[in-house]
Enzyme design. Structure first.
Site, PDB file in Angstrom:
ATOM      1  N   CYS A   1       0.535  -1.184  -0.040  1.00 28.29           N
ATOM      2  CA  CYS A   1       0.184   0.010  -0.261  1.00 28.29           C
ATOM      3  C   CYS A   1       0.829   1.233  -0.082  1.00 28.29           C
ATOM      4  O   CYS A   1       1.627   1.686  -1.017  1.00 28.29           O
ATOM      5  CB  CYS A   1      -0.888  -0.031   1.145  1.00 28.29           C
ATOM      6  SG  CYS A   1      -2.382   0.764   0.887  1.00 28.29           S
TER       7      CYS A   1
ATOM      8  N   HIS B   1      -4.099  -5.366   0.218  1.00 25.28           N
ATOM      9  CA  HIS B   1      -3.725  -5.617   1.763  1.00 25.28           C
ATOM     10  C   HIS B   1      -3.956  -7.471   1.703  1.00 25.28           C
ATOM     11  O   HIS B   1      -4.691  -7.704   1.844  1.00 25.28           O
ATOM     12  CB  HIS B   1      -4.619  -5.183   2.819  1.00 25.28           C
ATOM     13  CG  HIS B   1      -4.122  -3.754   3.110  1.00 25.28           C
ATOM     14  ND1 HIS B   1      -3.291  -3.631   3.921  1.00 25.28           N
ATOM     15  CD2 HIS B   1      -4.566  -2.624   2.351  1.00 25.28           C
ATOM     16  CE1 HIS B   1      -3.322  -2.210   3.999  1.00 25.28           C
ATOM     17  NE2 HIS B   1      -3.920  -1.742   3.112  1.00 25.28           N
TER      18      HIS B   1
ATOM     19  N   GLU C   1      -2.943  -9.353   3.746  1.00 31.76           N
ATOM     20  CA  GLU C   1      -2.834  -9.672   4.962  1.00 31.76           C
ATOM     21  C   GLU C   1      -4.439  -9.737   5.662  1.00 31.76           C
ATOM     22  O   GLU C   1      -4.619 -10.430   6.633  1.00 31.76           O
ATOM     23  CB  GLU C   1      -2.074  -8.861   6.165  1.00 31.76           C
ATOM     24  CG  GLU C   1      -2.798  -7.964   6.635  1.00 31.76           C
ATOM     25  CD  GLU C   1      -2.781  -6.556   5.596  1.00 31.76           C
ATOM     26  OE1 GLU C   1      -3.687  -5.679   5.874  1.00 31.76           O
ATOM     27  OE2 GLU C   1      -2.052  -6.766   4.520  1.00 31.76           O
TER      28      GLU C   1
END
Length: 367
Positions: free
Chosen positions: A258, A344, A346
């Protein structure tokens, strides 16, 4: 009933547009920030505690917020990071067995102003058409002129450095110190689940402040380096860009997510820009150009890498694209041990399509 006691409240946009609602709890006053929206059906606690949302007024497009309460294990940081919350229907009661408190108590504990009963469909449509802009939510419904005067003094997100507001003040460690790999992570606004994903892959992480130098990180003798997500405009992060350049010059393993992805681009002369209203949600389609596979991704960013500049750069390869608007979703340096993504991996709101990126980073450390 609580809804009978709630105060009137408003959303006042920078262009003078007003939307009406009611204060969620007894908290009074005003909250300022850039207004944006997230389309996720779940994950509101993760959104509220994500440092990447620092300084923003969050509009939830899902009609019901609060119905499953909150749980300390769902925190992405140590506190709420959004500036304020705007919803349609606020649920005071919750039904999740594992919840430890209601969302109302959670917001009160974090001293956050929230308003409900807003026509969020109309508000989101307005933001989508006119772009993200500064706004204020307030219970001072009879002080429009005063609120507008204060709102006009709030800085625009374009050009605003915010990582210093959310980054750790001093280095700390995460994971098992006897792990096989050591990773030096630059905290531009890092999420806890990123650290968990790295630690689960046999890594011990030392997390450094946003303005740490290469010498600071190198002292940990890491096998690889990581640049985290975070809030604000990447352009003012000169120190982080210098750090990225030094890591890349030495051809050391580097992974960015990001804001870290944008910093890597800027460090190599590829520009970024403020998006019209950004990407914020948990079902954004991304295509991996190397494998041809699609991924359902979680995204949260208001800035993006300039695609024309990335395509013109002789050393960059665009590895992923956002299928809704063809923006750059992933980059790799052709002759260096460096890659990054705009989304993202995760965050797993259901699909785990992108978790392979952490495996790819660990493989780079091994090699």
């Amino acid at each position: 009933m609580k809804y009978q006691k709630r105060q009137k409240a408003i959303v006042l946009l920078a262009d003078g547009t007003i939307f009406y609602g009611k204060a969620v709890a007894n908290k009074q006053g005003s909250a300022f920030g850039e207004v944006c929206f997230n389309t996720g059906m779940t994950g509101y606690q993760e959104i509220f505690t994500d440092p990447s949302y620092y300084g923003q007024l969050m509009v939830a497009t899902n009609a019901h917020i609060g119905n499953y309460g909150t749980n300390k294990d769902d925190m992405e940081s140590d506190s709420v990071k959004i500036a304020g919350l705007i919803v349609k229907n606020f649920s005071y009661e919750y039904s999740r067995d594992t919840a430890d408190k209601s969302l109302e108590d959670f917001l009160n504990d974090n001293n956050l102003l929230a308003i409900s009963d807003v026509d969020t469909r109309a508000l989101v449509s307005y933001i989508r058409d006119h772009g993200a802009m500064n706004a204020v939510i307030s219970t001072e419904v009879d002080n429009i002129d005063g609120l507008m005067a204060q709102l006009n003094k709030i800085p625009e997100m374009d050009g605003l450095e915010l990582s210093s507001k959310v980054s750790t003040k001093s280095p700390y460690y995460f994971g098992n110190e006897n792990a096989s790999y050591r990773i030096a992570a630059l905290d531009l606004g890092i999420k806890k689940n990123i650290l968990r994903n790295l630690a689960e892959r046999d890594a011990y992480i030392k997390v450094f402040p946003y303005n740490a130098t290469f010498e600071d990180l190198e002292g940990f003798k890491p096998h690889g380096y990581f640049l985290s997500n975070g809030p604000g405009d990447p352009e003012p992060l000169i120190e982080a860009q210098e750090l990225a350049r030094e890591i890349i010059k030495r051809d050391l393993p580097l992974f960015g997510i990001c804001l870290g992805h944008q910093v890597i681009a800027l460090a190599n002369g590829v520009s970024t820009y403020k998006m019209h209203n950004g990407h914020r949600g948990i079902n954004h389609p991304v295509k991996n150009l190397k494998t041809g596979k699609g991924e359902i991704t979680s995204q949260n960013h208001g800035f993006a890498v300039n695609r024309d500049a990335a395509e013109a750069h002789p050393d960059f390869e665009i590895t992923h694209v956002h299928l809704n608007d063809n923006t750059v979703a992933g980059l790799a340096l052709k002759n260096k041990n460096c890659f990054s993504v705009q989304y993202h991996p995760e965050a797993s709101p259901g699909p785990h399509d992108s978790s392979y990126l952490f495996d790819q980073f660990i493989d780079n450390l091994k090699n």
